[in-house]
Design a protein around this motif. Structure first.
Motif, mmCIF file in Angstrom:
data_model
loop_
_atom_site.group_PDB
_atom_site.id
_atom_site.type_symbol
_atom_site.label_atom_id
_atom_site.label_comp_id
_atom_site.label_asym_id
_atom_site.label_seq_id
_atom_site.Cartn_x
_atom_site.Cartn_y
_atom_site.Cartn_z
ATOM 1 N N PRO A 68 0.809 -1.228 0.000
ATOM 2 C CA PRO A 68 0.000 0.000 0.000
ATOM 3 C C PRO A 68 0.837 1.272 0.000
ATOM 4 O O PRO A 68 2.003 1.270 0.384
ATOM 5 C CB PRO A 68 -0.812 -0.111 1.295
ATOM 6 N N ASP A 69 0.201 2.345 -0.437
ATOM 7 C CA ASP A 69 0.747 3.699 -0.348
ATOM 8 C C ASP A 69 2.091 3.871 -1.042
ATOM 9 O O ASP A 69 2.938 4.631 -0.588
ATOM 10 C CB ASP A 69 0.858 4.134 1.125
ATOM 11 N N GLY A 70 2.307 3.162 -2.139
ATOM 12 C CA GLY A 70 3.528 3.348 -2.907
ATOM 13 C C GLY A 70 4.779 2.728 -2.314
ATOM 14 O O GLY A 70 5.877 2.979 -2.803
ATOM 15 N N ALA A 71 4.615 1.934 -1.247
ATOM 16 C CA ALA A 71 5.783 1.262 -0.662
ATOM 17 C C ALA A 71 6.357 0.288 -1.694
ATOM 18 O O ALA A 71 5.648 -0.149 -2.602
ATOM 19 C CB ALA A 71 5.371 0.517 0.607
ATOM 20 N N PRO A 72 7.640 -0.065 -1.566
ATOM 21 C CA PRO A 72 8.215 -1.015 -2.537
ATOM 22 C C PRO A 72 7.419 -2.317 -2.579
ATOM 23 O O PRO A 72 6.882 -2.771 -1.573
ATOM 24 C CB PRO A 72 9.622 -1.273 -1.982
ATOM 25 N N TRP A 73 7.348 -2.897 -3.759
ATOM 26 C CA TRP A 73 6.728 -4.202 -3.920
ATOM 27 C C TRP A 73 7.545 -5.217 -3.131
ATOM 28 O O TRP A 73 8.740 -5.017 -2.886
ATOM 29 C CB TRP A 73 6.739 -4.604 -5.397
ATOM 30 N N PRO A 91 11.535 -1.774 -5.724
ATOM 31 C CA PRO A 91 10.977 -0.433 -5.899
ATOM 32 C C PRO A 91 9.967 -0.378 -7.044
ATOM 33 O O PRO A 91 10.102 -1.074 -8.051
ATOM 34 C CB PRO A 91 12.193 0.431 -6.211
ATOM 35 N N GLU A 92 8.955 0.450 -6.897
ATOM 36 C CA GLU A 92 7.903 0.625 -7.906
ATOM 37 C C GLU A 92 8.503 0.879 -9.290
ATOM 38 O O GLU A 92 8.054 0.303 -10.284
ATOM 39 C CB GLU A 92 6.988 1.788 -7.496
ATOM 40 N N GLU A 93 9.526 1.729 -9.357
ATOM 41 C CA GLU A 93 10.134 2.066 -10.638
ATOM 42 C C GLU A 93 10.731 0.830 -11.308
ATOM 43 O O GLU A 93 10.641 0.668 -12.524
ATOM 44 C CB GLU A 93 11.235 3.127 -10.463
ATOM 45 N N GLU A 94 11.367 -0.032 -10.528
ATOM 46 C CA GLU A 94 11.954 -1.253 -11.076
ATOM 47 C C GLU A 94 10.870 -2.220 -11.535
ATOM 48 O O GLU A 94 11.005 -2.872 -12.578
ATOM 49 C CB GLU A 94 12.877 -1.923 -10.056
ATOM 50 N N PHE A 95 9.789 -2.326 -10.753
ATOM 51 C CA PHE A 95 8.694 -3.201 -11.142
ATOM 52 C C PHE A 95 8.093 -2.740 -12.466
ATOM 53 O O PHE A 95 7.886 -3.537 -13.380
ATOM 54 C CB PHE A 95 7.617 -3.241 -10.053
ATOM 55 N N ARG A 96 7.824 -1.443 -12.574
ATOM 56 C CA ARG A 96 7.239 -0.896 -13.804
ATOM 57 C C ARG A 96 8.193 -1.044 -14.985
ATOM 58 O O ARG A 96 7.762 -1.288 -16.114
ATOM 59 C CB ARG A 96 6.823 0.563 -13.606
ATOM 60 N N GLN A 97 9.489 -0.925 -14.725
ATOM 61 C CA GLN A 97 10.469 -1.114 -15.795
ATOM 62 C C GLN A 97 10.474 -2.566 -16.259
ATOM 63 O O GLN A 97 10.565 -2.844 -17.445
ATOM 64 C CB GLN A 97 11.870 -0.696 -15.342
ATOM 65 N N MET A 98 10.353 -3.510 -15.317
ATOM 66 C CA MET A 98 10.274 -4.927 -15.682
ATOM 67 C C MET A 98 9.082 -5.167 -16.605
ATOM 68 O O MET A 98 9.195 -5.844 -17.621
ATOM 69 C CB MET A 98 10.150 -5.799 -14.431
ATOM 70 N N LEU A 99 7.916 -4.590 -16.254
ATOM 71 C CA LEU A 99 6.733 -4.732 -17.104
ATOM 72 C C LEU A 99 6.987 -4.136 -18.477
ATOM 73 O O LEU A 99 6.698 -4.753 -19.505
ATOM 74 C CB LEU A 99 5.523 -4.057 -16.463
ATOM 75 N N ALA A 100 7.532 -2.926 -18.515
ATOM 76 C CA ALA A 100 7.783 -2.237 -19.785
ATOM 77 C C ALA A 100 8.767 -3.019 -20.654
ATOM 78 O O ALA A 100 8.576 -3.132 -21.874
ATOM 79 C CB ALA A 100 8.300 -0.826 -19.527
#
Length: 118
Positions: A68-73, A91-100
């Motif tokens: 929750p609340d933008g905490a790291p996955w 981190p959210e940024e790394e997770f989103r980069q993995m998806l991308a």
């Protein structure tokens, strides 16, 4: 762990598990609630060489769990014995980069197109 530690992310739907792939579930929030989706992913050699992974008897699956609340996955790695679990922050940024990197849009998120049954 970084986005480069997980490649070839693709839905399990109508797919077969290729050599080197591990089943993975992604539990995530979207505008109408929470969802779990099932994928296959290829972990990097860096993943397998991690000091927390090396002692495991075998990896049966990985869970990417949104916090929750933008905490790291959280990345939860399950061992074949079902008695050992390993957690990593992602981190959210790394997770989103993995998806991308794998051209994946999660179900329930803008831009998602359901897989064809053809």
């Amino acid at each position: 762990m970084t986005a480069s530690d997980f490649t070839n992310l693709h839905l399990q739907y109508l797919s077969t598990q290729a050599e080197g792939e591990v089943p993975v579930a992604i539990e995530h929030d979207f505008h109408n609630g929470r969802m779990v989706d099932h994928y296959f992913v290829t972990p990097s050699q860096n993943f397998w060489n991690d000091e927390a992974i090396k002692p495991l008897e075998g990896v049966t699956g990985i869970l990417f769990l949104q916090q929750p609340d933008g905490a790291p996955w959280k990345i939860l790695v399950n061992d074949t014995t079902m008695f050992k679990e390993v957690y990593f922050d992602f981190p959210e940024e790394e997770f989103r980069q993995m998806l991308a990197n794998s051209h994946v849009i999660l179900p329930g998120e803008e831009g998602f197109v359901p897989p064809s049954a053809n």
